[in-house]
Design an enzyme around this catalytic site. Structure first.
Site, mmCIF file in Angstrom:
data_model
loop_
_atom_site.group_PDB
_atom_site.id
_atom_site.type_symbol
_atom_site.label_atom_id
_atom_site.label_comp_id
_atom_site.label_asym_id
_atom_site.label_seq_id
_atom_site.Cartn_x
_atom_site.Cartn_y
_atom_site.Cartn_z
ATOM 1 N N ASP A 62 -19.731 32.466 -30.087
ATOM 2 C CA ASP A 62 -20.690 32.348 -28.972
ATOM 3 C C ASP A 62 -20.298 31.169 -28.078
ATOM 4 O OD1 ASP A 62 -22.315 34.430 -29.788
ATOM 5 O OD2 ASP A 62 -23.679 33.144 -30.927
ATOM 6 N N LYS A 102 -28.080 33.283 -38.319
ATOM 7 C CA LYS A 102 -26.949 32.443 -37.885
ATOM 8 C C LYS A 102 -26.918 31.064 -38.542
ATOM 9 C CE LYS A 102 -26.088 34.583 -33.424
ATOM 10 N NZ LYS A 102 -26.070 34.447 -31.966
HETATM 11 P P1 ATR Z 1 -31.994 32.446 -31.648
HETATM 12 O O1 ATR Z 1 -31.194 32.135 -32.858
HETATM 13 O O2 ATR Z 1 -31.581 33.737 -30.990
HETATM 14 O O3 ATR Z 1 -32.034 31.332 -30.671
HETATM 15 P P2 ATR Z 1 -34.625 31.773 -32.712
HETATM 16 O O4 ATR Z 1 -34.069 30.750 -33.641
HETATM 17 O O5 ATR Z 1 -35.702 32.679 -33.239
HETATM 18 O O6 ATR Z 1 -33.489 32.759 -32.175
HETATM 19 O O7 ATR Z 1 -35.148 31.024 -31.387
HETATM 20 C C1 ATR Z 1 -35.847 31.691 -30.402
HETATM 21 C C2 ATR Z 1 -36.234 30.720 -29.290
HETATM 22 O O8 ATR Z 1 -37.062 31.401 -28.338
HETATM 23 C C3 ATR Z 1 -37.038 29.528 -29.771
HETATM 24 O O9 ATR Z 1 -36.709 28.410 -28.958
HETATM 25 C C4 ATR Z 1 -38.475 29.977 -29.514
HETATM 26 O O10 ATR Z 1 -39.402 28.912 -29.357
HETATM 27 P P3 ATR Z 1 -40.059 28.220 -30.665
HETATM 28 O O11 ATR Z 1 -39.019 27.268 -31.202
HETATM 29 O O12 ATR Z 1 -41.261 27.530 -30.152
HETATM 30 O O13 ATR Z 1 -40.379 29.333 -31.619
HETATM 31 C C5 ATR Z 1 -38.302 30.694 -28.201
HETATM 32 N N1 ATR Z 1 -39.389 31.661 -27.938
HETATM 33 C C6 ATR Z 1 -39.556 32.868 -28.529
HETATM 34 N N2 ATR Z 1 -40.658 33.481 -28.041
HETATM 35 C C7 ATR Z 1 -41.195 32.634 -27.120
HETATM 36 C C8 ATR Z 1 -42.360 32.677 -26.265
HETATM 37 N N3 ATR Z 1 -43.182 33.738 -26.257
HETATM 38 N N4 ATR Z 1 -42.607 31.623 -25.450
HETATM 39 C C9 ATR Z 1 -41.777 30.548 -25.448
HETATM 40 N N5 ATR Z 1 -40.671 30.441 -26.234
HETATM 41 C C10 ATR Z 1 -40.380 31.460 -27.053
#
Ligand code: ATR
Length: 305
Positions: free
Chosen positions: A110, A74
């Site tokens: 979105d 995105k």
């Molecule tokens: P999207 O575009 O769908 O938001 P993304 O850019 O990969 O996808 O973001 C995923 C979000 O979920 C991020 O805020 C991520 O935290 P980080 O910035 O620290 O990576 C969060 N996230 C994913 N897995 C997680 C976990 N196990 N615990 C806490 N936060 C998580």
């Protein structure tokens, strides 16, 4: 469900993502094409990050009418496009591309999808405070939408504080105050005691895992807990339900963002009930935003878009 007959004249739209096989966008769009008798078909394309530029070039080369773009593309797709809508530029994220005779225009449905899904809760959040969990592309769309809904203060809580701080810096201003906080802040009453809504934009809970420790009881009784994950009883929402707070999952946002993309491609408004029915969910289940109105249907389940 009616099916789409593919002919030599059929226009192609689709979605680029990784993973993408779980996406319910083909289901809702193809149901709407069939319902309106439009000669279109919607296909899911598994596009790895390294192949994104080639896939975007193929939208022109194959004269696709447009595509949705989902995780992890995105934000990275933006430099590959010819123009952006105002909201896509503001959010720094695109989820829909429209091919206008080879000119690729990026939009972000979105944002309108999230706003429309809020329904009667929109009035509540106006002038209020929101907590957004996560700092990826979905969080940027939600923060943009909450700003358009005139939320006064947004606390972005994220595992990687640096990413939350980047959002706070980009979106903070005189009309909306933004603060970046670490995940541990979800345990503290100070983060939640005056919140009008708490939105989970992470995929945590998608696979049934536990959610983060969160002080549900510290929130006001009207505080809406909104999980962008759709169609699952996530631990995030179970905690809110146990505390007798209103809840919503991401199903209505999926429907609304899909409807907006459909209109961008075809110029037609799809019947929302057809989209909802394609997901195996009755309209009445979706519109209440109350604990009783939350989704329990085991039919088809997935994550954001
Ligand atoms: P999207 O575009 O769908 O938001 P993304 O850019 O990969 O996808 O973001 C995923 C979000 O979920 C991020 O805020 C991520 O935290 P980080 O910035 O620290 O990576 C969060 N996230 C994913 N897995 C997680 C976990 N196990 N615990 C806490 N936060 C998580």
């Amino acid at each position: 469900m009616p099916t789409v007959a593919v002919t030599g004249a059929t226009r192609v739209v689709g979605i680029f993502g990784e993973p993408v096989a779980h996406s319910h966008s083909p289901t809702i769009h193809n149901a709407a094409f069939a319902a309106l008798g439009l000669d279109y078909v919607y296909v899911a394309f598994h596009v790895r990050p390294v192949a994104l530029a080639g896939a975007v070039a193929a939208v022109r080369a194959l004269d696709l009418r447009g595509v949705n773009v989902t995780v992890p593309h995105k934000e990275r797709v933006i430099p590959l496009l010819d123009s952006l809508s105002r909201v896509a530029r503001t959010a720094g994220a695109v989820n829909t591309i429209v091919n206008r005779a080879g000119h690729l225009h990026g939009d972000n449905t979105d944002i309108v999808g999230f706003l429309a899904s809020l329904g009667r809760h929109r009035r509540r959040v106006r002038g209020g405070r929101a907590v957004v969990i996560g700092a990826g592309g979905a969080a940027r769309a939600v923060v943009t939408a909450l700003q358009l809904a005139a939320v006064r203060e947004i606390r972005v809580v994220n595992r990687t504080l640096r990413r939350a701080a980047a959002i706070a810096q980009r979106f903070g201003g005189p009309r909306t105050r933004l603060a970046a906080l670490p995940l541990a802040a979800l345990r503290e009453a100070a983060t939640l005691a005056d919140a009008d809504c708490v939105v989970n934009t992470t995929s945590l809970g998608w696979r049934g895992e536990r959610f983060l420790p969160l002080a549900y009881a510290a929130t006001p009784r009207h505080c809406l807990f909104y999980d962008l994950v759709y169609g699952r009883s996530t631990a995030f929402l179970r905690g809110a339900r146990a505390a007798r707070r209103p809840v919503m999952d991401g199903t209505e946002m999926l429907v609304r963002q899909g409807a907006a993309a459909f209109t961008l491609w075809t110029g037609r408004r799809p019947p929302l009930d057809v989209l909802r029915a394609a997901l195996g969910v009755g309209a009445a289940e979706l519109t209440t935003g109350s604990p009783a109105g939350s989704l329990q249907s085991p039919a088809k389940r997935g994550a954001i878009v």
